[in-house]
Each structure stands twice: as C-alpha cells, then as structure tokens.
Write an enzyme that holds these catalytic residues in place. Structure first.
Site, PDB file in Angstrom:
ATOM      1  N   CYS A   1       0.810  -1.208   0.000  1.00  0.00           N
ATOM      2  CA  CYS A   1       0.000   0.000   0.000  1.00  0.00           C
ATOM      3  C   CYS A   1       0.846   1.262   0.000  1.00  0.00           C
ATOM      4  O   CYS A   1       0.424   2.309  -0.501  1.00  0.00           O
ATOM      5  CB  CYS A   1      -0.963   0.015   1.186  1.00  0.00           C
TER       6      CYS A   1
ATOM      7  N   HIS B   1      -1.539   0.617   7.664  1.00  0.00           N
ATOM      8  CA  HIS B   1      -1.976   0.657   6.280  1.00  0.00           C
ATOM      9  C   HIS B   1      -1.886   2.087   5.787  1.00  0.00           C
ATOM     10  O   HIS B   1      -2.168   3.032   6.519  1.00  0.00           O
ATOM     11  CB  HIS B   1      -3.421   0.157   6.226  1.00  0.00           C
TER      12      HIS B   1
END
Lengths: 436, 559, 95
Positions: free
Chosen positions: B229, B513
């Site tokens: 990510c 994340h």
C-alpha cells in the site's frame, strides 16, 4: 503665423494619399482641441498641434489651458465643480478611475474573445473538441459514481480482490496479493533467496553456462560479507508494519533420521551472477550437526560459509573441514550449496527452458523436500530426477525477512534533507557477495 | 499491450491544451513566457492506430495561416513595413518615444475620442473608432484592412471579420516582446498550438479524453501486492502531480536506455500515466514497477512493508537517474545542474546559515532537497503543550527558526580562526514546483519504536513566503521588512501552493496501512485505498492525520 | 476635461496603462476569470447558428456577462492603483 501653419497643414492633409506612409504624416494631422464631455463617462482625448515633429506637441501637452494653442469653445465644466475644487477633484478621480477600469476590463474581455475567435477560425477548437459521441459529450470515460459501498467506478468495494499478475523476473503467473513476497525471493533478496539463486545457477551450469568458478578468494570475501548478515528476526530497526507470520519455520519438517549433510561449493556463488539479477547472494551454511535441517535458513547459510559442507557418503554428515578441504572437490561443494539453496523452494514441473533456466518456484519450497533432493544429489542423480522427488506441497511462506540493506545508493538524497532524522537505519541483506 | 517507446510516442499523442477552461501552461524548457494558472486540465488524445513509427519532431513554427485573400494580396503588395511601424508605435509601444506618439495621436479622426476600439487603416493614415467611423472610412475609400490598436488584430471589411495571418502575428509577437522588455514587464506567454503535423494527427484521431468533474479519467485503483500500500499511495500522488502528468502525457520522455527499454523506470512510469488516464476502470497491478524499483534501489528490497516516504525518495532517485541516463556524470555532484523533469519539479534549495556568535560572520551553504522532513516535537514531561507544534505552519516555523548550537557543538569560524558558538538557521532558498512535506511520525530510537499520532493541521493553500531565505534573513536583521518591494512585483516571488495529495498512515508501527487522498480537476478529492477509489471531501482530507503532504505551486513562471 | 486628457496622456506615456493592463490580465488569470470567459465564448460559438461567429457577435454576447464575473477584489486592487496614480499626477499638475 498661425494661418500659415494651418494652411500648410491643410495642404499636407490633402496630399496624403500620395505621400509615403510615415509617422510624421500621422503626426501632422493631429490637432489639439479641448474636449467636452456630455456624460459621466469621461471622454479622454488629447490632441495637440504638431507643427513640426512631436516636440511641439509634447510641449503643448504640458502647458496650461490658457495657451494660445487652444481652440474650440469653452469646455463645459461639470456641475460638481461648484462644490469646491478638492471635492470635485476626488469625484473626478473616482469617475475617471471607474471609467478606466471599465475600459480595461472590456479590453481584457475582448482579448479573450480574440483568442477564442482565432482558435475557432483556425480550426483549433474543432481539433481540440474532436469526436462527439451521441450525447454531444466529448469526454471518454465513465461518470463518477457516488454511492455507499461503491467505489467511483460503480463497483462494489471489496477489500480483498482476487487478481493475478505476472512476475517480470520469472514470468510466472501468480496471485497478486502474493506477488511482493514472491518477487522478493525471485530477485534474491529474501533470506532464502540465495539458495534459490544457486539452484538456478546449477541449472544454468548444467546447461552449459560454465561460468564462474572458484573459490579461492571468495572464502575471504564471504567471511567479510558474512559480517553483514545477521540472523533474521534480530533486525529490529526495520519497521514492521505487517503482521505477516513466518510460516516458513513452521512448515519446515525435521527429517527423521540421519543428519544428511549437504555440501555445496561456495564457488558456486561466483557463477550466480550470471543468472540472477541481484548480485548479492547468501552463502548457505551447513552445520555438521545432526539436526541440520532444524537450523534456520540463516544459520545454514552462515555455516556453509565456513565449512566445506560436502556430504560424506559414508556418514551422511557434512564435512566440517575448511572451505579448501582437499578431500572434496569444488564441484561437490558447489553442488551441495546449490542443493541447499534449492531447499527453499521446490520446483514443480517447470519447463527448464532458457528463460527459466534459473527458475525456481520460490513460493513452494519446503524444507522437508531437502532430504529427497539431497539423496538424489549424493547419488549423483540428475537434476531432473532430484526435482521430481521433491514434494510439491503448499507454498511456503518464507516471509517476513527482516533483511533489507542499509546500503543506500550513493546518489540517494536521503542525507541531504534538512533536519531529517535517520530513518533508514535498516540492516543489510546483502550477504556474502561472491565475486570473481 | 507493451509498446516500444517509439510506438508509444505515436500512440500517446498528447496535447497540453485545456479542456473547457483554464489557461495553458507547458514546461519551462519548451516555452517562453509567463502565465498564471490556478488549475489545469488536460486534453490528450490516444490515437487508435500506431501508424507512425518514428517519433515525429514537433515543429512549432509549421503554421501557415494566411488570413484571407484580401490580406494575402495586401501582404504581397505592401509587405510588413507598414504593419511593423504601426505596431511599434501605436499598438505595443517599443519605446518611451513611441508611447508619447501614441498618447498624442491615437484619436478617432471624426469624434476625437480614444475609443471604443480604435482602429488604424492599413492603407492610409486614418484613425477611426469602431462606432462607425472606421467602417465609414473603409467603405468610402475602399480600404479593406484596418488594425485594432489595443490588440493588434487585423480586420478585413470585405470578410467582415478579423483575420489571422501567421507572418504578421510573428511580427507582432516580436514587437510585443521588445515593448514588454522596455516596460519591465515579463515575457508574453504564448499558448501552445498544434503544428501542422500535430493538426493532421489530431484530425486523424478525433477521440479525446478529458479530465472533467464527473469523469473517472485519471482515477485507477491499485491492487495491493502484499503490503504494497505504501507504493500504491506514492503512485497515486505522482500520477496526480499536475506538472508531472503533463510531462508524461505529452510524451516528453526520451528513453536513455535505448538498448534495454525494459530497464527504464521512467518508461514504466510513462506507461502508468497512460493507464491512469485511459478511462479504464480496472484496477492496476504495479508488478513491473515494484520489480524495477527493487532492481534499481536495492536498499529498499524486501517484502516487508516499507515506509512510504522512503519509497518516495527512492523512486525519485531512480527516476532522476534514469532521466539523465545510466551514465550520469558523477551522479550526485552534478545534481544541481541537472535539468531532468524530476529536478525541475521536485528539487528545491535549502539554505543553511551558520552565524558565528562572536563575529557575526555568516557561512552559507545551499543543499538540494526533495522534501522537507518536519520534526513534530516531543511533548515535554511537564505536559506543557504550548510549544508543541500543532499545525504545518508551526512545524515550518520550528524548521526555519534560528537554533543556537550549544557549546558542545562549536564550529570553526574562518574569520575568528577559532572554535566559536554559533546559531544555525535553515531557510528555503528555492522552492520546488512540488513541495513535499514529511511529518516525522515514526520514532526510531534504539529503545523503542512508536508512532506520533498527534494531530497536525495543514492548510489547503499555503504561502511559503515567510519561510523563504530573503524574508527570514531580513526579519532577523531588521524588524520592518520592506513588504512593499514584494507587493510591487507580483510577477516574481509568488510562493503560493495548493494541496493536491495527502498520504496517511493508519494503525500502529507494527501493523498499519497507507491510504491517500488526491485532488483532481479543480477541487475534487478522492480517497485511494488500494483498489478502492471513493469520492472524498476536503474536510475529510484536512482532518486526516497527515503523514506525507504534497503541495503544488499555483503559479508557474517561465524563462 | 483637460485634466482628464492630460492624465490619460500621462498614463499612456509613462507606460502605466500597459502595466495596469498586464496586472489585470494577471489577476484575472489567477482567479480563473479568463477561463470562465473562454468557456462563455465557446458556448456562444457552439450555440450560435452561424458556422463561424464574428468577433462582434461574440463581443456583444460575452462581454456583458464577463463584466459581471470580475471579482471585487481584483476591481478594488486595480482601482486603488489607478486612483493613486491619478492623485499623484493631479497634485503634480496643480503645482
């Protein structure tokens, strides 16, 4: 005097058509007049007598209204004058400013209009617009969707999508979410990737790429590089943001039975560079101890850096003499190391064509395969046979290598920032670089 | 479909035109002039045939607009002299003298007014305003051509419209340049226009893609390849960097690796831009990109999730290297001379002034930078939060304030010839077109790792003027800075920036994340969470934690 | 008005008018006015019945709308500048 000038000017005036165009001619025809304004929108014109050249004109402009050059009737003064000179001046200025601004804006607007008109006339607008679809819309692409649980494309927002992609390194198709770990091993950057690499080399060597031999100096370099290598898991500086578990250790099956020993020549690593994009390889390590398989990959590699490691046919153990042990050949040492690396993965029935010559299934390696492979090797079996024996069980997750190099490229600008703290203090993964 | 660079240059025929509205801007080394833009929208074309094999040179001067037949006739008879004369004296006055003459003479012959829209007859000496007087003159004398004084445009009465001739226009441009220089005004910006070849190509391929407020062009999801990510967010930020987007969509990249195009990261990024703006809705996998970056930035390699900031810097580094070719001279030492697109957009200059406390001698160095890493300050044990920065501006204040280097850090002063205490101050000497700010939220000391999640507010629009070198230095020296000098020059010293991308880290150090907010087409914000792209609003963006902040200069200047 | 004439002439001679034009152009571009007007023009062209609109037609249609679109801030800035100039030069005149 005055009349003479007037006549002269009138004469010039009438002879215009035949005169060559020049600025002087222009200036000759301009006359000085007072201007009367009838509305609040001040008409700003200035004209001046030009007798010869512009000097007179300039002089005239600067003169007071009472000069003899003024003509026309008395100007009509605005009524606001009666209030007093100062107030009148302010109002005048305001009016004038407003007028000037309006003119400027109109001028700007006209400028834009000219631009668009020109583009249209020259056809650029049409070119730019291009093709019109049925709705008269020009834009290709889809309208943005704004709806709960949907992304802008109107697709339902699912977190984990199943996608496939191709690895640029080995050209295999695999699940996208597994790509990064795969690539790491494929490129030889993970903890076990060095084994894979040597296996690839072994493949390529078998196919006639007889590059890279030995060893003599490499032992030294191995050891030097060895200092860089630290055991996986102890590299704490790396930011660990994922919870990825190290399934590899779990999946390793301890072989019951004799400590098979492997012997791989460290010289094999010299030839690793041929097929592997990364130039850094780890040297597998072999421990003569019986429970060799139970050693972590890192430890194996470290050991293989130090000892000969050739599997003795008699005892089934690894030779613990030095890397230059006279009893065993370099070939044997190389073989063992190749095999050992291959324990990281098991090749399934892959076509060993030229593209895939170094190709090893980095994902499906199981340590448990090592026994079969080793035995096949020591029997001098062919490489293919060896691969057949290896199990093709589930992909191992040899992951979460905390191995990443702290070697920054020299051109990195990391050190050039202002008060940047040291973030990049990551441990090296460049293990045992073998170079010829 | 993998296309070779040559084919791609034909398949990616991009124009830097703006759809619907907004002004044009192009890259500095392609255009001269000054233009101020608030937004930019791209129109680019993607021809469906790959017929043109070789890269066509884009000839700017291949325009042959001839106006109308009447103008052509005039041109053949009278040439350019009259036109130039009129322009130099009455339209764009090239000197003070010319301005005087203009002040004197530009009056309608009939009504004696200066407007509206005064015209000069091209056949004789006649000034006439547009409210009938010039028309009357043209009709009476059959002088068909006149010139609009305020804009220098030629009016043809026979055609009853304005006509445009490229030769005359070039003359007008030249004269305007001289005039501007004389007045101290900046260069006149000339918008891009398609050359003949480009016109042909564009006509042949009429399909257009535009970024509009309700189109998904420019938006693509990115599949997470296993904790990638961080990479996805950086790619989203880069593909929505307006100047970078223009560069790649207009196919400016010439690959330096002619023998190994697969090795070139810049080519891969160019390909990604094409994908992003193709209108396709399928999510992309950045497998090739990851492979290339890991190949060329070995220190990054490793599966474990990495820091987005590190990745950003490494990516810029590899792009920079690949832009200048594999054999870049001396690598970093020439970085300040490099003219690649990465340096043009991202490289700024950080000035470090060390002032000796005893002799007040200043030693100045200027270092290039790609981003500014801002310390967030630790909350003191006393709980006194007054000094802890709470906004981006606070952080920048801290960054640029003079710091007294203690007695343990004495430096050798060359004028005092001894070790003295000193103060050090960092200021911005030159700001890049894209200013990236990195909030140092991750603490890595030997003892512990932690994430600083304190809220730092950041603005949508940022004026960097207070942090510029000349400002800070002046502030230090005299209290009342001559602000008027800046105000008088609206053309330079424009340091206004607008936010266009924010990268956030959610979670803890061990498990987290990255997501990104990006701006597109004026003020549309979108949240990019790997392959899920959703519409966002500015409030969400400004309330987010903020880890990497990307600001784009609002107004660009050209040489 | 004589003063107006003189002032206008001074504006042109000194080049101040050109500077104001440039500043206005700058500000109008910055605030997006130019883009809006361009859009108006293009709309007018598309809606126009004639194949090609003349400048006059466009001017008649677009300029009134364009005048209203100018932001007040820009107007005030320019007005201030103009007034300052006029006041300075008027003072000089009377001296």
């Amino acid at each position: 005097m005055f009349k003479i000038i007037l006549v002269w000017i009138l004469l010039t005036f009438t002879c215009w058509g035949q005169h060559e165009y020049s600025v002087q001619n222009y200036l000759h025809h301009v006359k000085y007049q007072r201007v009367t304004s009838r509305n609040s929108r001040a008409v700003l014109t200035v004209s001046c007598w030009v007798v010869c050249g512009t000097d007179g004109g300039r002089r005239l402009l600067g003169t007071k209204p009472s000069t003899k050059w003024t003509r026309a009737g008395r100007a009509r003064r605005p009524s606001s004058r009666r209030r007093g000179p100062m107030i009148n001046m302010d109002e005048l200025i305001n009016q004038l400013s407003a007028t000037i601004l309006d003119d400027l804006i109109d001028d700007a607007s006209l400028g834009v209009i000219f631009g668009v008109h020109r583009s249209n006339k020259l056809g650029y607008l049409a070119i730019e617009d291009g093709f019109k679809d049925n709705n008269g819309e020009h834009s290709e692409g889809h309208p943005i969707v704004i709806a709960p649980n949907m992304d802008v494309f109107g697709q339902v927002a699912i977190k984990n999508k199943q996608h496939e992609c191709i690895c640029p390194s080995c050209n295999r198709t695999l699940a996208a979410s597994r790509f990064a770990p795969h690539l790491e091993k494929c490129m030889g950057m993970g903890r076990n990737s060095s084994r894979i690499a040597s296996r690839r080399i072994a493949n390529s060597s078998k196919e006639g790429n007889g590059n890279g031999n030995i060893a003599s100096g490499t032992g030294v370099s191995d050891d030097d590089d060895d200092a860089d290598w630290t055991f996986g898991g102890s590299e704490k500086k790396r930011k660990r943001k994922d919870k990825h578990s190290t399934k590899k250790k779990n999946s390793r099956v301890k072989n019951g039975g004799a400590a098979a020993s492997t012997a791989v020549s460290d010289s094999a690593y010299n030839s690793l560079e041929g097929n592997i994009s990364s130039g850094e390889q780890a040297a597998p390590v072999v421990n003569g101890a019986p429970t060799f398989e139970s050693f972590g990959a890192a430890e194996k590699k470290t050991l293989l850096l130090q000892i000969c490691g050739v599997v003795s046919e008699h005892t089934g153990k690894l030779c613990t003499r030095t890397l230059r042990c006279p009893q065993h050949s370099e070939e044997q040492r190389r073989n063992i190391r190749n095999f050992f690396k291959s324990f990281q993965t098991s090749t399934e029935s892959e076509p060993l064509d030229s593209d895939n010559v170094g190709n090893v299934d980095v994902d499906s390696y199981e340590d448990g395969d090592s026994q079969a492979v080793r035995e096949a090797l020591t029997r001098g079996a062919s490489w293919d046979q060896a691969t057949e024996h290896s199990s093709t069980s589930s992909p191992a997750d040899s992951t979460s290598t905390t191995s990443s190099s702290s070697k920054k490229p020299t051109t990195s600008k990391g050190g050039k920032k202002g008060k940047k703290g040291s973030k990049n203090s990551t441990p090296p993964s460049s293990i045992a670089v073998f170079r010829t | 479909m993998q296309t070779k660079p040559n084919e791609r240059s034909a398949s990616v025929f991009a124009q830097l035109r703006f759809a619907d509205c907004s002004s044009l801007f192009t890259l500095p080394h392609y255009r001269r002039g000054v233009e101020r833009n608030t937004q930019l929208r791209i129109v680019y074309t993607k021809p469906y045939s790959v017929g043109v094999a070789a890269r066509q040179p884009l000839l700017d001067s291949e325009m042959a607009n001839d106006g109308c037949v009447h103008l052509k006739e005039y041109k053949s008879v009278k040439g350019f002299r009259t036109y130039r004369l009129i322009h130099a004296y009455f339209v764009s006055c090239t000197s003070a003298e010319a301005r005087r003459r203009k002040a004197d003479s530009c009056i309608c012959s009939i009504c004696k007014k200066r407007g509206p829209r005064l015209h000069i007859c091209l056949h004789c000496i006649y000034f006439g305003c547009y409210s009938g007087h010039i028309q009357e003159h043209a009709h009476r004398k059959q002088h068909l051509l006149a010139l609009d004084i305020s804009h220098g445009r030629i009016l043809c009465f026979a055609c009853d419209d304005y006509v445009y001739d490229s030769d005359y226009e070039n003359q007008a441009c030249e004269i305007k340049e001289i005039s501007n220089r004389n007045l101290g005004l900046p260069h006149q910006y000339k918008s891009w226009e398609p050359s003949l070849i480009e016109q042909e190509l564009l006509l042949e391929h009429p399909r257009r893609k535009r970024i509009t407020h309700d189109s998904t062009i420019g938006l693509r999801g990115l599949i997470n390849l296993g904790n990638t990510c961080f990479m996805n967010c950086i790619v989203q930020a880069l593909t929505h960097t307006p100047l970078l987007r223009d560069y790649f969509l207009s196919d400016r990249h010439v690959c330096q690796f002619s023998d190994r195009p697969d090795h070139c990261l810049v080519c891969e990024v160019a390909r990604l831009f094409q994908e992003f703006y193709s209108g396709s809705q399928e999510a992309l996998t950045l497998n090739r990109l990851l492979h290339l970056i890991w190949t060329h930035a070995r220190h990054l390699a490793g599966y474990e999730q990495q820091d987005a900031h590190e990745f950003f810097i490494a990516t810029l580094d590899v792009l920079h290297r690949h832009c200048t070719g594999a054999n870049a001279n001396g690598g970093d030492s020439n970085s300040h001379q490099c003219n690649c697109i990465i340096d043009q957009i991202f490289t700024g200059g950080l000035q470090s002034d060390v002032v000796c406390t005893s002799c007040s001698g200043v030693s100045t160095t200027i270092d290039p930078f790609w981003d500014i890493s801002l310390d967030l300050g630790t909350t003191p044990a006393t709980g006194d939060t007054s000094k802890v920065p709470k906004s981006l501006l606070d952080c920048l204040e801290r960054f640029t304030r003079p710091e007294h280097l203690g007695s343990s850090a004495k430096i050798k002063c060359s004028s005092c010839q001894s070790y003295q205490e000193s103060t050090k101050q960092l200021t911005m000497k030159k700001l890049p077109v894209v200013a990236s700010f990195h909030l140092k939220r991750f603490e890595h000391s030997s003892r512990f790792h932690k994430k600083i999640s304190s809220f730092i507010s950041f603005p949508e629009h940022l004026d960097m003027t207070p942090f510029m070198s000349h400002r800070r230095n002046n502030n230090n020296n005299n209290s009342d800075l001559a602000a008027s000098s800046v105000a008088d020059e609206p053309y330079i010293n424009d340091n206004r920036y607008s936010l266009f991308a924010v990268i956030n880290h959610v979670g803890t150090l061990e498990a987290g994340h990255y997501t990104a907010y990006i701006r597109q087409h004026r003020d549309n914000w979108f949240k990019c969470d790997d392959h899920i792209i959703t519409k966002a609003n500015i409030k969400d963006v400004l309330n987010s934690e903020g880890y990497l902040l990307f600001y784009h200069k609002q107004f660009l200047e050209y040489e | 008005m004589k003063e107006e004439d003189v002032l206008t002439a001074k504006m042109i001679e000194s080049g101040e008018l050109n500077r104001w034009k440039e500043l206005l152009r700058l500000r109008l571009t910055e605030c997006g006015w130019r883009d809006q007007v361009r859009l108006l023009c293009r709309d007018a062209i598309k809606q126009g019945n004639l194949e090609e609109m003349t400048v006059d037609q466009l001017n008649n249609e677009v300029t009134p709308k364009a005048r209203q679109l100018v932001p007040d801030a820009v107007k005030i800035e320019l007005l201030t500048k103009i007034k300052t100039f006029l006041q300075e030069n008027t003072l000089q005149e009377s001296q």
